[in-house]
Design a protein around this motif. Structure first.
Motif, short mmCIF file in Angstrom:
data_model
loop_
_atom_site.label_atom_id
_atom_site.label_comp_id
_atom_site.label_asym_id
_atom_site.label_seq_id
_atom_site.Cartn_x
_atom_site.Cartn_y
_atom_site.Cartn_z
N GLU A 43 0.84 -1.20 0.00
CA GLU A 43 0.00 0.00 0.00
C GLU A 43 0.87 1.25 0.00
N GLY A 44 1.94 1.24 0.78
CA GLY A 44 2.88 2.37 0.81
C GLY A 44 3.53 2.58 -0.55
N ARG A 45 3.94 1.50 -1.18
CA ARG A 45 4.58 1.59 -2.50
C ARG A 45 3.61 2.20 -3.51
N GLN A 46 2.34 1.78 -3.46
CA GLN A 46 1.34 2.31 -4.38
C GLN A 46 1.08 3.79 -4.13
N GLU A 47 1.30 4.24 -2.90
CA GLU A 47 1.13 5.66 -2.56
C GLU A 47 2.40 6.47 -2.83
N GLY A 48 3.47 5.81 -3.31
CA GLY A 48 4.70 6.51 -3.66
C GLY A 48 5.79 6.47 -2.61
N TYR A 49 5.59 5.69 -1.56
CA TYR A 49 6.59 5.60 -0.49
C TYR A 49 7.50 4.41 -0.73
N ASP A 50 8.73 4.54 -0.27
CA ASP A 50 9.72 3.47 -0.40
C ASP A 50 10.05 2.90 0.96
N GLU A 51 10.59 1.70 0.97
CA GLU A 51 11.13 1.14 2.20
C GLU A 51 12.51 1.75 2.38
N ILE A 52 12.70 2.45 3.49
CA ILE A 52 13.96 3.14 3.77
C ILE A 52 14.66 2.38 4.90
N ARG A 91 5.31 7.73 5.95
CA ARG A 91 3.97 7.43 5.46
C ARG A 91 2.90 7.97 6.42
N GLN A 92 3.23 8.09 7.69
CA GLN A 92 2.28 8.62 8.68
C GLN A 92 2.29 10.14 8.73
N GLY A 93 3.11 10.80 7.86
CA GLY A 93 3.11 12.26 7.80
C GLY A 93 4.11 12.93 8.72
N LEU A 168 8.72 21.28 -0.57
CA LEU A 168 8.43 19.87 -0.85
C LEU A 168 7.67 19.18 0.28
N ALA A 169 7.73 19.75 1.46
CA ALA A 169 7.19 19.08 2.65
C ALA A 169 5.71 18.75 2.54
N ASN A 170 4.95 19.59 1.88
CA ASN A 170 3.50 19.38 1.83
C ASN A 170 3.00 18.81 0.50
N ARG A 171 3.92 18.52 -0.39
CA ARG A 171 3.52 17.93 -1.67
C ARG A 171 3.24 16.44 -1.48
N PRO A 172 2.33 15.89 -2.27
CA PRO A 172 2.08 14.45 -2.17
C PRO A 172 3.30 13.65 -2.68
#
Length: 179
Positions: A43-52, A91-93, A168-172
């Motif tokens: 779900e995170g990957r689909q939202e644009g997040y990576d495993e860091i 991912r939690q903002g 960049l902080a508030n961009r999706p």
């Protein structure tokens, strides 16, 4: 509780058996944990997040993992050290600052500055293999700091870096284009 039947191929059976051993004999526990992690990461990957995964501590340190997007990185020298700042949005903002400081290198050539040391008689003798080289370092370290708001990063990172990534902080993490 409902039952679910899972068919396992012969070649995958050893993996399922090992998972059951690691889960204390309960295969359903192993499967649930694995599926929870898979769903979260996918779900995170689909939202644009990576495993860091980052290193924290001194030397080899300890590894920390989270789901996030890199907002930017900034490097600078402080004396004989290099500092690398990386800021992520989780991912939690929340905002994650990873600061990696290089080892503090010291030169035992006795020179006042590095240029003088480069051309000193002792350095040339070392280059020619006539004497042993001596040097030392103090172990570097890496830290991880998590804050709730972007504004809390002010003072923790260089001002130029803060200004650079503030927009960049508030961009999706991902912007879907209808093109």
């Amino acid at each position: 509780m409902p039952n679910k039947t899972i068919y396992v191929s012969d070649e995958d059976l050893p993996v399922f058996q090992r998972a059951q051993e690691l889960a204390g004999g309960k295969l359903s526990t192993a499967i649930s944990v694995a599926l929870r992690r898979y769903v979260e990461m996918e779900e995170g990957r689909q939202e644009g997040y990576d495993e860091i995964i980052v290193k924290v501590g001194q030397g080899t340190g300890q590894k920390k993992r989270f789901s996030g997007v890199l907002l930017g990185e900034w490097g600078r020298t402080q004396g004989s050290r290099v500092e690398m700042f990386k800021v992520y949005r989780s991912r939690q903002g929340r905002y994650v600052l990873h600061l990696d400081r290089s080892p503090d290198w010291t030169d035992n050539s006795g020179a006042e500055n590095w240029l003088e040391g480069l051309f000193s008689r002792g350095t040339w003798r070392t280059y020619l293999g006539l004497t042993d080289s001596t040097w030392g370092f103090i172990q570097g370290e890496a830290t991880l700091d998590v804050v709730d708001t972007f504004e809390e990063l002010r003072g923790k990172i260089p001002d130029e870096f803060y200004d650079l990534i503030a927009d960049l902080a508030n961009r999706p993490a991902v912007e879907d284009l209808d093109i």
